[in-house]
Design a protein around this motif. Structure first.
Motif, PDB file in Angstrom:
ATOM      1  N   GLN A  79      -1.534   2.995   7.256  1.00 38.92           N
ATOM      2  CA  GLN A  79      -2.411   2.859   6.097  1.00 38.92           C
ATOM      3  C   GLN A  79      -3.865   2.875   6.549  1.00 38.92           C
ATOM      4  O   GLN A  79      -4.265   2.086   7.412  1.00 38.92           O
ATOM      5  N   ALA A 131       1.149   4.203  -2.818  1.00 45.20           N
ATOM      6  CA  ALA A 131       0.959   5.615  -2.506  1.00 45.20           C
ATOM      7  C   ALA A 131       2.159   6.445  -2.963  1.00 45.20           C
ATOM      8  O   ALA A 131       2.001   7.560  -3.465  1.00 45.20           O
ATOM      9  N   LYS A 173      -4.774   8.828   0.297  1.00 45.13           N
ATOM     10  CA  LYS A 173      -3.645   9.060   1.201  1.00 45.13           C
ATOM     11  C   LYS A 173      -2.634  10.018   0.567  1.00 45.13           C
ATOM     12  O   LYS A 173      -2.102  10.920   1.231  1.00 45.13           O
ATOM     13  N   ALA A 200      -5.274   4.435  -1.235  1.00 46.62           N
ATOM     14  CA  ALA A 200      -3.877   4.833  -1.464  1.00 46.62           C
ATOM     15  C   ALA A 200      -3.822   6.184  -2.175  1.00 46.62           C
ATOM     16  O   ALA A 200      -2.986   7.040  -1.854  1.00 46.62           O
ATOM     17  N   CYS A 260       0.830  -1.208   0.000  1.00 47.24           N
ATOM     18  CA  CYS A 260       0.000   0.000   0.000  1.00 47.24           C
ATOM     19  C   CYS A 260       0.867   1.263   0.000  1.00 47.24           C
ATOM     20  O   CYS A 260       0.550   2.242  -0.690  1.00 47.24           O
ATOM     21  N   ASN A 261       1.963   1.242   0.735  1.00 45.24           N
ATOM     22  CA  ASN A 261       2.832   2.418   0.784  1.00 45.24           C
ATOM     23  C   ASN A 261       3.629   2.590  -0.509  1.00 45.24           C
ATOM     24  O   ASN A 261       3.904   3.718  -0.930  1.00 45.24           O
TER      25      ASN A 261
END
Length: 398
Positions: free
Chosen positions: A114, A30, A73, A70, A26-27
């Motif tokens: 997250q 992003a 974010k 994501a 997920c990071n």
């Protein structure tokens, strides 16, 4: 009132590996979206989602809703960056810090928090388990634990997103809870609170919450930080970061304890809480060079925040008053003069001779200023309480 409840997840070793892989994916997604937004100069959430949605799903293995989160974010990160630039928190335009913040795209740490909404995360309060989306499908029956009162708030008032975080090898969920504000009672009087460096808080009742232990604790850590900074090794840098976090946690705990005692005293006696409005004081005051470190690390703002939210949660009236001349004004005759305070600890009125501890006198002045706004010991008519700035009287010629 918005509260954040932190619960500890209890995954098995296999579940922990799945959570770690999901968080990292997920990071990475992003970070990719942030790079595309920076290169294409597209910072609108909807426009960015149309631009990267297909690539993120195909490249990082995310399903539809995690992909949307994501992108959201990333949009929130750039919104925060723009707000900091506008507020001047990153220096003036063209400064080294400003150029560093704006010259490259936003990046997310592999284990950065997250957010998961209700489509990706569901709670089973009776069994104290959650079901969360992962790269390997839905992870069901993931146990969690926490304090009894926090779990009760979680079950009754949870609303919106929950953040998955990893800290020192342990997994947590930060859940947002929307707790209804209790009815604020009409106070019979006010409890004035004077905040300072040597004495963190002194009330109009004379209760003194000293900061000498915290000051000594900070000085000890300052010496250790200087030793670690002189070494300059990677190990010293890691230890320096851990020591800084430890010092911050300690100061936060001290502020929590002080705020809890003050709010309890006000609630028990049916009074409100009055504090000085100290926002922007670091821009107005120029301390000596020897005092700059102590002044910059003075945790007055955090203490004020703790007092305000604890008072709101307990239904205690809370107001902020103008701090002008609270340490120089005599609460008995009203004479205001700098010479009334001969040194930091003592107050002596040059007109009527009233003497006492300077911080206690300041706390009484804060209380009197709050009385002039809304209530006297004989009770005034009900009014809407909140964060109200009460202007100080300007001292005139005697």
């Amino acid at each position: 009132m918005k509260l954040v409840v932190r619960v500890k997840l209890l995954p098995t070793p296999v579940q922990a590996l799945v959570l770690e892989a999901t968080l990292r994916a997920c990071n990475r997604a992003a970070t990719y979206a942030a790079r595309v937004a920076f290169e294409e100069k597209v910072f609108s959430r909807n426009a960015l989602q149309k631009l990267v949605y297909t690539d993120v799903k195909a490249t990082f293995g995310l399903s539809a809703q995690p992909t949307v989160r994501a992108v959201k974010k990333t949009d929130d990160a750039y919104t925060t960056l723009r707000a900091n630039l506008k507020a001047g928190n990153l220096g003036k335009a063209g400064s080294k810090r400003w150029v560093k913040a704006t010259g490259s795209p936003v990046e997310f740490r592999p284990d950065a928090a997250q957010p998961f909404d209700d489509r990706c995360l569901s709670w089973q309060y009776d069994s104290r388990t959650v079901s969360i989306w992962t790269l390997d499908g839905r992870l069901k029956g993931l146990r969690y634990t926490g304090q009894v009162d926090q779990l009760k708030v979680l079950a009754e008032h949870r609303r919106g997103e929950s953040d998955l975080i990893r800290c020192k090898g342990k997994w947590y969920l930060l859940a947002t809870c929307d707790v209804p504000d209790p009815e604020v009672y009409e106070p019979v009087d006010f409890l004035g609170v004077d905040r300072g460096i040597v004495n963190l808080a002194t009330t109009s009742d004379g209760t003194n919450h000293q900061g000498r232990r915290l000051t000594g604790y900070r000085r000890h850590h300052a010496r250790k930080r200087a030793e670690l900074q002189a070494r300059g090794t990677r190990s010293a840098t890691r230890r320096l970061a851990r020591r800084t976090k430890k010092e911050h946690r300690h100061a936060t705990q001290v502020n929590h304890q002080i705020a809890k005692e003050i709010v309890s005293a006000a609630q028990r006696t049916g009074r409100g809480i009055a504090v000085e409005e100290l926002d922007g004081i670091r821009d107005r005051v120029r301390p000596r060079r020897s005092q700059r470190d102590t002044f910059s690390s003075w945790p007055f703002h955090q203490l004020g925040q703790h007092l305000e939210y604890k008072a709101c949660r307990a239904g205690v009236p809370f107001i902020a008053v103008d701090p002008a001349y609270t340490s120089q004004r005599c609460p008995r005759c009203g004479h205001t003069e700098r010479a009334n305070r001969s040194d930091r600890d003592h107050f002596l009125c040059r007109r009527c001779g009233l003497a006492g501890p300077a911080d206690h006198v300041a706390g009484v002045n804060v209380r009197n200023r709050a009385r002039s706004y809304g209530v006297s010991p004989a009770r005034a008519k009900p009014r809407a309480w909140g964060r109200v700035l009460v202007n100080a009287p300007v001292p005139g010629p005697d």
